[in-house]
Design a protein around this motif. Sequence first.
Motif, mmCIF file in Angstrom:
data_model
loop_
_atom_site.group_PDB
_atom_site.id
_atom_site.type_symbol
_atom_site.label_atom_id
_atom_site.label_comp_id
_atom_site.label_asym_id
_atom_site.label_seq_id
_atom_site.Cartn_x
_atom_site.Cartn_y
_atom_site.Cartn_z
ATOM 1 N N LEU A 164 -11.373 20.594 -71.997
ATOM 2 C CA LEU A 164 -11.301 20.460 -70.551
ATOM 3 C C LEU A 164 -11.863 21.716 -69.889
ATOM 4 N N PRO A 165 -12.886 21.581 -69.034
ATOM 5 C CA PRO A 165 -13.455 22.758 -68.371
ATOM 6 C C PRO A 165 -12.398 23.524 -67.577
ATOM 7 N N GLU A 166 -12.532 24.817 -67.531
ATOM 8 C CA GLU A 166 -11.553 25.651 -66.846
ATOM 9 C C GLU A 166 -11.580 25.461 -65.339
ATOM 10 N N LYS A 167 -12.753 25.117 -64.792
ATOM 11 C CA LYS A 167 -12.835 24.905 -63.346
ATOM 12 C C LYS A 167 -13.940 23.914 -63.032
ATOM 13 N N PHE A 168 -13.877 23.345 -61.823
ATOM 14 C CA PHE A 168 -14.880 22.401 -61.364
ATOM 15 C C PHE A 168 -16.095 23.145 -60.810
ATOM 16 N N GLU A 169 -17.273 22.587 -61.049
ATOM 17 C CA GLU A 169 -18.475 23.140 -60.432
ATOM 18 C C GLU A 169 -18.461 22.914 -58.927
ATOM 19 N N ASP A 170 -17.880 21.782 -58.520
ATOM 20 C CA ASP A 170 -17.752 21.453 -57.104
ATOM 21 C C ASP A 170 -16.568 22.244 -56.521
ATOM 22 N N GLU A 171 -16.838 23.120 -55.557
ATOM 23 C CA GLU A 171 -15.794 23.983 -55.016
ATOM 24 C C GLU A 171 -14.697 23.201 -54.313
ATOM 25 N N GLU A 172 -15.075 22.106 -53.626
ATOM 26 C CA GLU A 172 -14.074 21.301 -52.928
ATOM 27 C C GLU A 172 -13.100 20.682 -53.929
ATOM 28 N N GLN A 174 -12.423 21.899 -56.883
ATOM 29 C CA GLN A 174 -11.642 22.984 -57.451
ATOM 30 C C GLN A 174 -10.471 23.347 -56.547
ATOM 31 N N GLN A 175 -10.720 23.384 -55.250
ATOM 32 C CA GLN A 175 -9.646 23.705 -54.310
ATOM 33 C C GLN A 175 -8.580 22.621 -54.306
ATOM 34 N N ARG A 176 -8.997 21.341 -54.359
ATOM 35 C CA ARG A 176 -8.043 20.233 -54.435
ATOM 36 C C ARG A 176 -7.190 20.354 -55.677
ATOM 37 N N TYR A 177 -7.849 20.655 -56.789
ATOM 38 C CA TYR A 177 -7.136 20.757 -58.061
ATOM 39 C C TYR A 177 -6.104 21.891 -58.012
ATOM 40 N N MET A 178 -6.514 23.048 -57.551
ATOM 41 C CA MET A 178 -5.617 24.206 -57.518
ATOM 42 C C MET A 178 -4.459 23.997 -56.549
ATOM 43 N N ARG A 179 -4.722 23.243 -55.492
ATOM 44 C CA ARG A 179 -3.725 23.056 -54.446
ATOM 45 C C ARG A 179 -2.684 22.003 -54.810
ATOM 46 N N THR A 180 -3.085 20.998 -55.578
ATOM 47 C CA THR A 180 -2.211 19.832 -55.722
ATOM 48 C C THR A 180 -1.817 19.474 -57.150
ATOM 49 N N MET A 181 -2.392 20.141 -58.160
ATOM 50 C CA MET A 181 -2.154 19.684 -59.527
ATOM 51 C C MET A 181 -1.720 20.811 -60.454
ATOM 52 N N PRO A 182 -1.091 20.455 -61.583
ATOM 53 C CA PRO A 182 -0.660 21.490 -62.538
ATOM 54 C C PRO A 182 -1.848 22.227 -63.136
ATOM 55 N N SER A 183 -1.648 23.499 -63.451
ATOM 56 C CA SER A 183 -2.697 24.280 -64.105
ATOM 57 C C SER A 183 -2.856 23.836 -65.557
ATOM 58 N N HIS A 184 -3.934 24.301 -66.216
ATOM 59 C CA HIS A 184 -4.129 23.976 -67.629
ATOM 60 C C HIS A 184 -2.949 24.450 -68.461
ATOM 61 N N ASP A 185 -2.465 25.654 -68.179
ATOM 62 C CA ASP A 185 -1.336 26.186 -68.947
ATOM 63 C C ASP A 185 -0.072 25.349 -68.724
ATOM 64 N N GLN A 186 0.141 24.916 -67.491
ATOM 65 C CA GLN A 186 1.294 24.060 -67.212
ATOM 66 C C GLN A 186 1.189 22.735 -67.956
ATOM 67 N N LEU A 187 -0.025 22.168 -67.980
ATOM 68 C CA LEU A 187 -0.226 20.904 -68.699
ATOM 69 C C LEU A 187 0.057 21.071 -70.187
ATOM 70 N N ARG A 188 -0.429 22.169 -70.758
ATOM 71 C CA ARG A 188 -0.197 22.407 -72.184
ATOM 72 C C ARG A 188 1.298 22.518 -72.481
ATOM 73 N N LYS A 189 2.033 23.176 -71.614
ATOM 74 C CA LYS A 189 3.479 23.299 -71.821
ATOM 75 C C LYS A 189 4.165 21.942 -71.696
ATOM 76 N N GLU A 190 3.763 21.167 -70.686
ATOM 77 C CA GLU A 190 4.356 19.841 -70.505
ATOM 78 C C GLU A 190 4.080 18.964 -71.726
ATOM 79 N N GLN A 290 -12.536 13.046 -66.896
ATOM 80 C CA GLN A 290 -13.587 12.244 -66.277
ATOM 81 C C GLN A 290 -13.987 12.782 -64.904
ATOM 82 N N SER A 291 -13.064 13.426 -64.224
ATOM 83 C CA SER A 291 -13.354 13.901 -62.870
ATOM 84 C C SER A 291 -14.399 15.001 -62.850
ATOM 85 N N HIS A 292 -14.648 15.629 -64.006
ATOM 86 C CA HIS A 292 -15.655 16.697 -64.060
ATOM 87 C C HIS A 292 -17.079 16.143 -64.088
#
Length: 325
Positions: A164-172, A174-190, A290-292
């Motif tokens: 899974l890429p660390e960040k989106f190439e599309d800045e918009e 990336q901001q949506r992801y950071m604002r509303t969704m768990p981080s990669h580390d959080q997902l791994r823990k879950e 898929q969103s990437h």
Amino acid sequence: MSNNCVLRVDITLDESNLEEGALKLLSIVRPEWNQEQIKFKVFTAGISDNKLIGGYLPKDKSDMVLVRIYGKKTEHLIDREAEIRTLVLLHQAGCGSKLYARCNNGLCYEYLPGVVLDPRTVREERIYKLVIKEMIKMHSIKAQDGAVTSPCLFRLIDEWLSILPEKFEDEEKQQRYMRTMPSHDQLRKEVSDLKSALTCLEMPIVFCHNDNLLANIIFNEQKGVEEVDYNLYPKKGFQMKWLREFLTAQNTANGVEEEVTERDVETLYVKVNKFALASHMFWGIYALMQSHHPTVDFDFLEYSKLRLDEYLRRKDAFLALTLPK
């Protein structure tokens, strides 16, 4: 039947000209058809990157042949050789379409006419009993040649997280992801916590569908994802009735004469609801992948958020369920 027994055609299909490629395949799998009379139906619904077209003669549309072109880069998510083995196995067991041929970037297979289920019809007793019977039939399929089976659920999730890429190439995005969704580390823990909670349940490893959307269950011509409404998640009373029917049918299929007890049903109820969390995590991470690189007009990031939000909403209550003594 091995993959080598499936007709292989050295053709690469062009998704910008679906009909031309389909005609080439139809000339091989339906040589008796007059190509000038062949009509086509393009299936446009669904969120997969695959392209799907059906060819048929007007006199008998039910004898349609489907041609599917693989989505770009889907080989990173789907083992195509394993997919072909699965399709062959399903057809042999009476659970799926006949695979006519494979080509460099797609498949040609049988069309099964019928109507897909919806939130109303899937609750009808006469229909869900049929769904149960087909599910048990699929669960009874054995691996070919005595192959050792192992669960794919967390193996696939771990593979997807690793690429899974660390960040989106599309800045918009990336901001949506950071604002509303768990981080990669959080997902791994879950995922780690969920794996620990589920593996101790010692569920049997069986042949599963793994994508039982209503649109993937044909009752008697549409495909896709309907608007998701998790308020329709079945109440415990309906689940218990459904699960009792499932266990009764399973015993009958396996020649077991024991009566299904309330404890049996409650045990399965606990296990099923805990594994519902795995479904949300699985498809949430898949959609995030898929969103990437989307190739269809579908908001995979929003769908990923929807699934992961539902996972987090249900997590505490479902993991707190305890098996009956």
